[in-house]
Design a protein around this motif. Structure first.
Motif, PDB file in Angstrom:
ATOM      1  N   VAL A 173       1.012  -1.312   0.031  1.00  0.00           N
ATOM      2  CA  VAL A 173      -0.054   0.019   0.047  1.00  0.00           C
ATOM      3  C   VAL A 173       0.668   1.156   0.137  1.00  0.00           C
ATOM      4  O   VAL A 173       1.695   1.438   0.936  1.00  0.00           O
ATOM      5  N   ASP A 174       0.729   2.005  -1.083  1.00  0.00           N
ATOM      6  CA  ASP A 174       1.719   3.343  -1.329  1.00  0.00           C
ATOM      7  C   ASP A 174       0.978   4.308  -0.196  1.00  0.00           C
ATOM      8  O   ASP A 174       0.156   4.328   0.446  1.00  0.00           O
ATOM      9  N   ASP A 175       1.585   5.595  -0.037  1.00  0.00           N
ATOM     10  CA  ASP A 175       1.580   6.497   0.691  1.00  0.00           C
ATOM     11  C   ASP A 175       0.187   7.285   0.382  1.00  0.00           C
ATOM     12  O   ASP A 175      -0.593   7.918   1.302  1.00  0.00           O
ATOM     13  N   ASP A 176      -0.415   6.922  -0.737  1.00  0.00           N
ATOM     14  CA  ASP A 176      -1.865   7.534  -1.150  1.00  0.00           C
ATOM     15  C   ASP A 176      -2.836   6.375  -0.769  1.00  0.00           C
ATOM     16  O   ASP A 176      -3.877   6.806  -1.073  1.00  0.00           O
ATOM     17  N   GLY A 177      -2.512   5.361  -0.319  1.00  0.00           N
ATOM     18  CA  GLY A 177      -3.392   4.419  -0.014  1.00  0.00           C
ATOM     19  C   GLY A 177      -3.609   3.195  -0.919  1.00  0.00           C
ATOM     20  O   GLY A 177      -4.647   2.656  -1.079  1.00  0.00           O
ATOM     21  N   LYS A 178      -3.161   3.312  -2.234  1.00  0.00           N
ATOM     22  CA  LYS A 178      -3.054   2.579  -3.303  1.00  0.00           C
ATOM     23  C   LYS A 178      -2.513   1.133  -3.027  1.00  0.00           C
ATOM     24  O   LYS A 178      -1.265   1.154  -3.011  1.00  0.00           O
ATOM     25  N   GLU A 179      -3.225   0.068  -3.629  1.00  0.00           N
ATOM     26  CA  GLU A 179      -2.704  -1.182  -3.566  1.00  0.00           C
ATOM     27  C   GLU A 179      -1.814  -1.467  -4.785  1.00  0.00           C
ATOM     28  O   GLU A 179      -2.299  -0.991  -5.913  1.00  0.00           O
ATOM     29  N   ILE A 180      -0.710  -1.918  -4.914  1.00  0.00           N
ATOM     30  CA  ILE A 180       0.264  -2.240  -5.675  1.00  0.00           C
ATOM     31  C   ILE A 180       0.897  -3.502  -5.559  1.00  0.00           C
ATOM     32  O   ILE A 180       1.332  -3.815  -4.526  1.00  0.00           O
ATOM     33  N   LEU A 181       0.784  -4.337  -6.574  1.00  0.00           N
ATOM     34  CA  LEU A 181       1.621  -5.729  -6.578  1.00  0.00           C
ATOM     35  C   LEU A 181       2.608  -5.631  -7.323  1.00  0.00           C
ATOM     36  O   LEU A 181       3.024  -5.146  -8.406  1.00  0.00           O
ATOM     37  N   ARG A 182       3.843  -5.987  -6.723  1.00  0.00           N
ATOM     38  CA  ARG A 182       5.145  -5.901  -7.166  1.00  0.00           C
ATOM     39  C   ARG A 182       5.495  -7.733  -7.500  1.00  0.00           C
ATOM     40  O   ARG A 182       5.608  -8.240  -6.460  1.00  0.00           O
ATOM     41  N   THR A 183       5.851  -8.011  -8.585  1.00  0.00           N
ATOM     42  CA  THR A 183       6.017  -9.377  -8.804  1.00  0.00           C
ATOM     43  C   THR A 183       7.286  -9.579  -9.711  1.00  0.00           C
ATOM     44  O   THR A 183       7.840  -8.880 -10.411  1.00  0.00           O
ATOM     45  N   THR A 184       7.756 -11.049  -9.600  1.00  0.00           N
ATOM     46  CA  THR A 184       8.650 -11.266 -10.640  1.00  0.00           C
ATOM     47  C   THR A 184       8.101 -12.818 -11.077  1.00  0.00           C
ATOM     48  O   THR A 184       7.083 -13.542 -10.476  1.00  0.00           O
ATOM     49  N   TRP A 185       8.753 -13.231 -12.296  1.00  0.00           N
ATOM     50  CA  TRP A 185       7.903 -14.477 -12.776  1.00  0.00           C
ATOM     51  C   TRP A 185       9.094 -15.495 -13.542  1.00  0.00           C
ATOM     52  O   TRP A 185      10.241 -14.894 -13.953  1.00  0.00           O
ATOM     53  N   LEU A 186       8.770 -16.371 -13.758  1.00  0.00           N
ATOM     54  CA  LEU A 186       9.633 -17.516 -14.667  1.00  0.00           C
ATOM     55  C   LEU A 186       8.619 -18.186 -15.390  1.00  0.00           C
ATOM     56  O   LEU A 186       7.437 -18.640 -15.101  1.00  0.00           O
ATOM     57  N   LEU A 187       8.801 -18.314 -16.842  1.00  0.00           N
ATOM     58  CA  LEU A 187       8.062 -18.818 -17.767  1.00  0.00           C
ATOM     59  C   LEU A 187       8.851 -20.213 -18.344  1.00  0.00           C
ATOM     60  O   LEU A 187      10.097 -20.014 -18.745  1.00  0.00           O
ATOM     61  N   ARG A 188       8.243 -21.249 -18.221  1.00  0.00           N
ATOM     62  CA  ARG A 188       8.790 -22.506 -18.654  1.00  0.00           C
ATOM     63  C   ARG A 188       7.879 -22.967 -20.060  1.00  0.00           C
ATOM     64  O   ARG A 188       6.549 -23.135 -20.196  1.00  0.00           O
ATOM     65  N   ASP A 189       8.658 -23.022 -21.139  1.00  0.00           N
ATOM     66  CA  ASP A 189       8.087 -23.473 -22.640  1.00  0.00           C
ATOM     67  C   ASP A 189       8.503 -25.065 -22.538  1.00  0.00           C
ATOM     68  O   ASP A 189       9.421 -25.710 -21.917  1.00  0.00           O
ATOM     69  N   GLU A 190       7.608 -25.752 -23.257  1.00  0.00           N
ATOM     70  CA  GLU A 190       7.604 -26.952 -23.236  1.00  0.00           C
ATOM     71  C   GLU A 190       8.534 -27.203 -24.423  1.00  0.00           C
ATOM     72  O   GLU A 190       8.740 -26.392 -25.568  1.00  0.00           O
ATOM     73  N   VAL A 191       9.545 -28.311 -24.329  1.00  0.00           N
ATOM     74  CA  VAL A 191      10.738 -28.555 -25.323  1.00  0.00           C
ATOM     75  C   VAL A 191      10.657 -29.879 -25.646  1.00  0.00           C
ATOM     76  O   VAL A 191      10.074 -30.836 -24.840  1.00  0.00           O
ATOM     77  N   SER A 192      11.204 -30.399 -26.749  1.00  0.00           N
ATOM     78  CA  SER A 192      11.041 -31.781 -27.068  1.00  0.00           C
ATOM     79  C   SER A 192      12.009 -32.704 -26.548  1.00  0.00           C
ATOM     80  O   SER A 192      11.665 -33.969 -26.579  1.00  0.00           O
ATOM     81  N   GLY A 193      13.028 -32.409 -25.822  1.00  0.00           N
ATOM     82  CA  GLY A 193      13.734 -33.119 -24.922  1.00  0.00           C
ATOM     83  C   GLY A 193      14.722 -32.591 -24.141  1.00  0.00           C
ATOM     84  O   GLY A 193      15.007 -31.443 -24.059  1.00  0.00           O
ATOM     85  N   LEU A 194      15.526 -33.317 -23.509  1.00  0.00           N
ATOM     86  CA  LEU A 194      16.280 -33.107 -22.340  1.00  0.00           C
ATOM     87  C   LEU A 194      17.532 -32.315 -22.855  1.00  0.00           C
ATOM     88  O   LEU A 194      17.925 -31.354 -22.258  1.00  0.00           O
ATOM     89  N   GLU A 195      18.125 -32.419 -23.942  1.00  0.00           N
ATOM     90  CA  GLU A 195      18.893 -31.659 -24.571  1.00  0.00           C
ATOM     91  C   GLU A 195      18.757 -30.172 -24.936  1.00  0.00           C
ATOM     92  O   GLU A 195      19.494 -29.223 -25.164  1.00  0.00           O
ATOM     93  N   GLU A 196      17.193 -29.901 -24.955  1.00  0.00           N
ATOM     94  CA  GLU A 196      16.984 -28.402 -25.276  1.00  0.00           C
ATOM     95  C   GLU A 196      16.559 -27.922 -23.937  1.00  0.00           C
ATOM     96  O   GLU A 196      15.956 -26.735 -23.809  1.00  0.00           O
ATOM     97  N   ASP A 197      16.845 -28.707 -22.658  1.00  0.00           N
ATOM     98  CA  ASP A 197      16.417 -28.055 -21.429  1.00  0.00           C
ATOM     99  C   ASP A 197      17.037 -26.622 -21.199  1.00  0.00           C
ATOM    100  O   ASP A 197      16.036 -25.742 -20.447  1.00  0.00           O
ATOM    101  N   TRP A 198      17.998 -26.534 -21.597  1.00  0.00           N
ATOM    102  CA  TRP A 198      18.847 -25.313 -21.246  1.00  0.00           C
ATOM    103  C   TRP A 198      17.944 -23.969 -21.806  1.00  0.00           C
ATOM    104  O   TRP A 198      18.163 -22.938 -21.158  1.00  0.00           O
ATOM    105  N   LYS A 199      16.933 -24.090 -22.552  1.00  0.00           N
ATOM    106  CA  LYS A 199      16.487 -22.742 -23.393  1.00  0.00           C
ATOM    107  C   LYS A 199      15.131 -22.788 -23.109  1.00  0.00           C
ATOM    108  O   LYS A 199      14.227 -21.936 -23.699  1.00  0.00           O
ATOM    109  N   ALA A 200      14.531 -23.612 -22.119  1.00  0.00           N
ATOM    110  CA  ALA A 200      13.163 -23.658 -21.940  1.00  0.00           C
ATOM    111  C   ALA A 200      12.528 -22.682 -20.759  1.00  0.00           C
ATOM    112  O   ALA A 200      11.367 -22.371 -20.754  1.00  0.00           O
ATOM    113  N   THR A 201      13.462 -22.098 -19.973  1.00  0.00           N
ATOM    114  CA  THR A 201      13.001 -21.009 -18.950  1.00  0.00           C
ATOM    115  C   THR A 201      13.444 -19.883 -19.206  1.00  0.00           C
ATOM    116  O   THR A 201      14.747 -19.565 -19.294  1.00  0.00           O
ATOM    117  N   ARG A 202      12.444 -18.980 -19.016  1.00  0.00           N
ATOM    118  CA  ARG A 202      12.708 -17.541 -18.935  1.00  0.00           C
ATOM    119  C   ARG A 202      12.510 -16.764 -17.906  1.00  0.00           C
ATOM    120  O   ARG A 202      11.754 -17.283 -17.093  1.00  0.00           O
TER     121      ARG A 202
END
Length: 112
Positions: free
Chosen positions: A83-112
């Protein structure tokens, strides 16, 4: 006091609706992203989450998962409600996105 229930919109125009938070801190809702790396048509996607019990400042931490309806990926968000000084509710977030990849050898590029 921060209340997660309701409609939220971010700086990029993505928005989410949290239907309710139950007594255990569990919640569900929907997420409509304004941005995507996939070439698919964007669709509203379901979300499931949990809020940590409120602290003395009533600015709880929370996390939720979005299973995208238009791609084979999943994103997890974690954050805190402020809640800021004006009483406004604010969400602060961080995220991780996981893409489906075809196999273990492509695991390195699946998460952003």
């Amino acid at each position: 006091q921060c209340v997660l229930t309701g409609f939220w919109i971010n700086d990029l125009g993505s928005n989410m609706t949290i239907d309710f938070v139950n007594e255990k801190g569990e919640f569900s809702g929907s997420y409509h992203t304004a941005v995507t790396a996939s070439g698919n048509e964007i669709k509203i996607s379901p979300l499931q989450g949990s809020q940590h019990p409120k602290n003395e400042n009533n600015q709880p931490t929370f996390g939720f998962t979005v299973s995208w309806s238009f791609s084979d990926s999943t994103t997890v968000f974690t954050g805190q409600c402020f809640v800021d000084d004006d009483g406004k509710e604010i969400l602060r977030t961080t995220w991780l996105l996981r893409d489906e990849v075809s196999g273990l050898e492509e695991d390195w590029k699946a998460t952003r």
